[in-house]
Design a protein around this motif. Structure first.
Motif, PDB file in Angstrom:
ATOM      1  N   ASP A  14      34.163  31.990  43.280  1.00 48.43           N
ATOM      2  CA  ASP A  14      35.143  32.803  42.560  1.00 48.43           C
ATOM      3  C   ASP A  14      34.742  33.224  41.151  1.00 48.43           C
ATOM      4  O   ASP A  14      35.513  33.887  40.469  1.00 48.43           O
ATOM      5  CB  ASP A  14      36.510  32.106  42.477  1.00 48.43           C
ATOM      6  N   GLY A  16      32.509  35.270  40.574  1.00 46.90           N
ATOM      7  CA  GLY A  16      32.258  36.712  40.668  1.00 46.90           C
ATOM      8  C   GLY A  16      30.834  37.058  41.038  1.00 46.90           C
ATOM      9  O   GLY A  16      30.341  38.146  40.740  1.00 46.90           O
ATOM     10  N   LYS A  17      30.193  36.140  41.739  1.00 47.46           N
ATOM     11  CA  LYS A  17      28.796  36.335  42.131  1.00 47.46           C
ATOM     12  C   LYS A  17      28.615  37.570  43.018  1.00 47.46           C
ATOM     13  O   LYS A  17      27.734  38.389  42.773  1.00 47.46           O
ATOM     14  CB  LYS A  17      28.360  35.083  42.899  1.00 47.46           C
ATOM     15  N   THR A  18      29.453  37.684  44.038  1.00 49.86           N
ATOM     16  CA  THR A  18      29.326  38.810  44.956  1.00 49.86           C
ATOM     17  C   THR A  18      29.611  40.120  44.227  1.00 49.86           C
ATOM     18  O   THR A  18      28.890  41.107  44.377  1.00 49.86           O
ATOM     19  CB  THR A  18      30.291  38.635  46.145  1.00 49.86           C
ATOM     20  N   THR A  19      30.662  40.113  43.423  1.00 52.08           N
ATOM     21  CA  THR A  19      31.016  41.325  42.679  1.00 52.08           C
ATOM     22  C   THR A  19      29.895  41.720  41.724  1.00 52.08           C
ATOM     23  O   THR A  19      29.565  42.895  41.582  1.00 52.08           O
ATOM     24  CB  THR A  19      32.331  41.099  41.909  1.00 52.08           C
ATOM     25  N   ASP A  38      37.328  41.893  47.761  1.00 48.19           N
ATOM     26  CA  ASP A  38      38.709  41.712  48.184  1.00 48.19           C
ATOM     27  C   ASP A  38      39.078  42.620  49.348  1.00 48.19           C
ATOM     28  O   ASP A  38      40.013  42.375  50.081  1.00 48.19           O
ATOM     29  CB  ASP A  38      39.648  41.974  47.002  1.00 48.19           C
ATOM     30  N   ASN A 129      31.158  36.344  33.125  1.00 47.28           N
ATOM     31  CA  ASN A 129      31.821  37.440  33.824  1.00 47.28           C
ATOM     32  C   ASN A 129      33.328  37.490  33.532  1.00 47.28           C
ATOM     33  O   ASN A 129      33.883  36.555  32.974  1.00 47.28           O
ATOM     34  CB  ASN A 129      31.572  37.237  35.335  1.00 47.28           C
ATOM     35  N   ASP A 132      36.841  41.468  31.178  1.00 44.46           N
ATOM     36  CA  ASP A 132      37.919  42.466  31.142  1.00 44.46           C
ATOM     37  C   ASP A 132      39.295  41.792  31.181  1.00 44.46           C
ATOM     38  O   ASP A 132      40.305  42.401  30.877  1.00 44.46           O
ATOM     39  CB  ASP A 132      37.786  43.435  32.323  1.00 44.46           C
ATOM     40  N   ALA A 208      31.848  42.277  35.914  1.00 44.98           N
ATOM     41  CA  ALA A 208      31.263  42.811  37.139  1.00 44.98           C
ATOM     42  C   ALA A 208      32.184  43.868  37.730  1.00 44.98           C
ATOM     43  O   ALA A 208      31.731  44.842  38.327  1.00 44.98           O
ATOM     44  CB  ALA A 208      31.034  41.687  38.140  1.00 44.98           C
ATOM     45  N   ARG A 209      33.484  43.696  37.544  1.00 49.83           N
ATOM     46  CA  ARG A 209      34.417  44.616  38.172  1.00 49.83           C
ATOM     47  C   ARG A 209      34.349  46.001  37.554  1.00 49.83           C
ATOM     48  O   ARG A 209      34.355  47.013  38.235  1.00 49.83           O
ATOM     49  CB  ARG A 209      35.850  44.088  38.083  1.00 49.83           C
TER      50      ARG A 209
HETATM   51  P1  GDP Z   1      32.116  34.784  44.323  1.00 45.77           P
HETATM   52  O1  GDP Z   1      32.949  33.831  45.117  1.00 45.77           O
HETATM   53  O2  GDP Z   1      31.461  34.123  43.148  1.00 45.77           O
HETATM   54  O3  GDP Z   1      31.184  35.619  45.115  1.00 45.77           O
HETATM   55  O4  GDP Z   1      33.160  35.751  43.599  1.00 45.77           O
HETATM   56  P2  GDP Z   1      33.640  37.180  44.063  1.00 45.77           P
HETATM   57  O5  GDP Z   1      32.664  38.216  43.655  1.00 45.77           O
HETATM   58  O6  GDP Z   1      34.077  37.123  45.475  1.00 45.77           O
HETATM   59  O7  GDP Z   1      34.902  37.333  43.086  1.00 45.77           O
HETATM   60  C1  GDP Z   1      35.994  36.455  43.118  1.00 45.77           C
HETATM   61  C2  GDP Z   1      37.241  37.166  42.648  1.00 45.77           C
HETATM   62  O8  GDP Z   1      37.117  37.535  41.274  1.00 45.77           O
HETATM   63  C3  GDP Z   1      37.492  38.463  43.405  1.00 45.77           C
HETATM   64  O9  GDP Z   1      38.880  38.598  43.583  1.00 45.77           O
HETATM   65  C4  GDP Z   1      36.948  39.531  42.478  1.00 45.77           C
HETATM   66  O10 GDP Z   1      37.576  40.789  42.633  1.00 45.77           O
HETATM   67  C5  GDP Z   1      37.255  38.936  41.123  1.00 45.77           C
HETATM   68  N1  GDP Z   1      36.303  39.386  40.108  1.00 45.77           N
HETATM   69  C6  GDP Z   1      34.947  39.331  40.173  1.00 45.77           C
HETATM   70  N2  GDP Z   1      34.403  39.820  39.044  1.00 45.77           N
HETATM   71  C7  GDP Z   1      35.415  40.205  38.246  1.00 45.77           C
HETATM   72  C8  GDP Z   1      35.491  40.791  36.936  1.00 45.77           C
HETATM   73  O11 GDP Z   1      34.496  41.067  36.258  1.00 45.77           O
HETATM   74  N3  GDP Z   1      36.746  41.022  36.453  1.00 45.77           N
HETATM   75  C9  GDP Z   1      37.876  40.732  37.151  1.00 45.77           C
HETATM   76  N4  GDP Z   1      39.048  40.998  36.588  1.00 45.77           N
HETATM   77  N5  GDP Z   1      37.842  40.178  38.377  1.00 45.77           N
HETATM   78  C10 GDP Z   1      36.630  39.921  38.926  1.00 45.77           C
END
Ligand code: GDP
Length: 505
Positions: A14, A16-19, A38, A129, A132, A208-209
């Motif tokens: 969570d 934000g690795k994938t994002t 998402d 990350n 925002d 990342a978003r």
């Molecule tokens: P992972 O589990 O590390 O791969 O994380 P994800 O990329 O799946 O992100 C987890 C959650 O955080 C998702 O709901 C994303 O939309 C949210 N998220 C990721 N990066 C950001 C960011 O830079 N800003 C915000 N507000 N949300 C983010």
């Protein structure tokens, strides 16, 4: 040769690795829009289970270019249950990006990952990350990171001027201080040197978003990351993953010297096989290539029994992972599925994930595997159903005990039935926790020929050695071959195996 960097991306679930991976691809022009995890349409989440659950389970790659450098981004599973796989990927990285969420800061798993990166000496960049969202501010997050992960973390605050940054970095080395006092700037090659030694871990900030700060981060990464040097002539490769695409068996490896061409012969474990096809994966698509060069990551088809963690050519096998499952589970099969027939299927799965270590427990008359926890159990159940059409369940997890010795001890083993002869004398000494099994020999070769000595050594290294208390796996010992004896006529290979195991017992 193309400039290439293999970059791993790691984080607590969570963060934000994938994002962030998506944002990299977007910045590099590989994606037209920021696909959102998402919505279940992220580029790297190619596995069905992953899309549903929104977590990354299987490590995979994406490729893109920044300037003249091709980046091979290796995604790693974020869940603690899959750390063994993360660890294998670490061994093929040129550098790593550790993602920390600005809102949650450093988590327990982030610390574990950071320790692993340290253990494997992987040069690391931190990306903070989600800036925002409302958070405590860059300074506060940076302070938290330095407190948790160490003083080598060096913040590169967004929007600060070069002089202010150079002044802060000047504290990291004489050379940086010198350059700063000279003209108020930073010596980039010195930064790279410090990063390569993990004396400096740059910390960047962004989202990342919204892709804010992501471009600047990528540029900094490409200009500051240490570039590995490979021997261009001698082939070597490190295998980090076995996967299947339908019926095709894929051996993922990093070429660490020379090159691999299609139809080249690959030798391992006494086998000689041909690289029938070489694929470069990006997300769930790939392109074929005739040749993979040092520094690249590729998937090779045609190798039938390679293992994750194995070294090819000049490359040695990797050590055993630090994070190992501590629970063993009974595999419960449906009535119409005999254990004997199912065992090879588990073995196939364990080539993909060696930490499963399937065994047939003779005493309890049951099949067992090792698992990290509930998530892995659930995924494995599903994988077995999808791949083999068998509905398995698992018993209660039992703790995996291990045995060691409290003080040094000597043991002698004889094996001498009619027309057989072998004698082995071993010294077993305790080692600190986590050392595993280390072997050595002080036996002169005129007493025992080196081929027999090698055999003793391979028995000690390749057999699962058990302790004498409860028969649990033996660990954290040094075993030294003191002496041994063979017979010019009557000794066969198997005799030394017997004698070695007896000496150990
Ligand atoms: P992972 O589990 O590390 O791969 O994380 P994800 O990329 O799946 O992100 C987890 C959650 O955080 C998702 O709901 C994303 O939309 C949210 N998220 C990721 N990066 C950001 C960011 O830079 N800003 C915000 N507000 N949300 C983010």
């Amino acid at each position: 040769m193309k400039k290439r960097l293999v970059v791993g991306i790691l984080a607590h679930v969570d963060a934000g690795k994938t994002t962030l991976s998506e944002a990299f691809l977007y910045m590099a022009g590989k994606l037209r829009k920021l696909g959102r995890v998402d919505h279940g349409d992220a580029f790297l989440d190619t596995d069905e289970v992953e899309r549903e659950r929104g977590i990354t389970i299987y490590a995979k790659e994406a490729r893109f270019e920044v300037g003249d450098t091709e980046i091979v981004l290796a995604d790693t599973p974020g869940h603690v249950d899959f750390s063994a796989e993360t660890e294998r990927v670490l061994q093929v990285l040129d550098c790593a990006v550790l993602v920390v969420s600005a809102t949650d800061g450093v988590q327990a798993h982030t610390r574990t990952l950071s320790k692993l990166l340290d253990r494997y000496g992987v040069p690391t960049f931190i990306f903070v990350n989600k800036t925002d969202l409302p958070f405590a501010g860059e300074q506060a997050v940076a302070d938290g990171i330095r407190k948790d992960l160490g003083e080598s973390a060096a913040p590169f605050f967004s929007g600060e001027n070069e002089r202010t940054r150079a002044e802060r970095l000047a504290l990291f080395s004489e050379k940086l201080l010198e350059k700063y006092t000279e003209d108020g700037t930073t010596d980039e090659s010195e930064l790279t040197r410090l990063i390569s030694k993990r004396k400096l871990i740059p910390v960047f900030f962004g989202s990342a978003r919204t892709a804010d700060g992501v471009g600047a981060f990528l540029n900094a990464l490409v200009s500051l990351a240490p570039r590995p040097v490979y021997d261009p002539d001698i082939f070597g490769a490190r295998i980090f993953k076995i996967a299947h695409d339908g019926n095709v068996r894929l051996t993922f490896m990093k070429i660490t010297g020379g090159a691999l061409n299609v139809r080249d012969v690959v030798k391992y474990d006494g086998k000689t096989e041909k690289a029938a096809q070489i694929r470069l994966y990006s997300g769930n698509t790939f392109r074929q290539t005739d040749r993979a060069e040092a520094g690249d990551i590729c998937a090779v088809i045609g190798l039938t029994s390679t293992r994750a963690g194995q070294g090819l050519g000049a490359e040695e096998d990797g050590g055993s992972p630090t994070l190992e499952p501590v629970l063993t589970y009974r595999v419960i099969l449906p009535e119409n599925c005999p254990e004997r027939l199912f065992f090879p299927k588990l073995t196939e799965l364990s080539e993909e994930d060696p930490s499963l270590r399937p065994v047939w427990n003779e005493e309890l008359q049951e099949l067992q595997v090792r698992l990290m926890g509930d998530v892995q159990t659930e995924i494995l159940t599903r994988k077995i159903r999808d791949r083999f059409g068998v509905e398995v369940s698992f018993g209660e997890g039992r703790i995996l005990y291990k045995e060691t010795v409290a003080s040094a001890v000597e043991g002698v083993g004889h094996f001498e039935p009619l027309r057989h002869y072998a004698e082995v004398h071993l010294l077993i000494e305790p080692l600190p926790r986590g050392s595993g099994i280390v072997t050595d020999s002080v036996c002169p070769t005129d007493e025992l020929a080196s081929n027999w000595q090698n055999l003793v050594d391979s028995v000690l290294n390749e057999t699962q050695l058990s302790g004498v208390l409860i028969g649990a796996p033996l660990t954290d010992v040094k075993i030294t071959l003191l002496s041994g004896r063979s017979h010019p006529k009557h000794t066969e290979g198997g005799d030394f195996r017997e004698a070695t195991l007896r000496a150990l017992r």
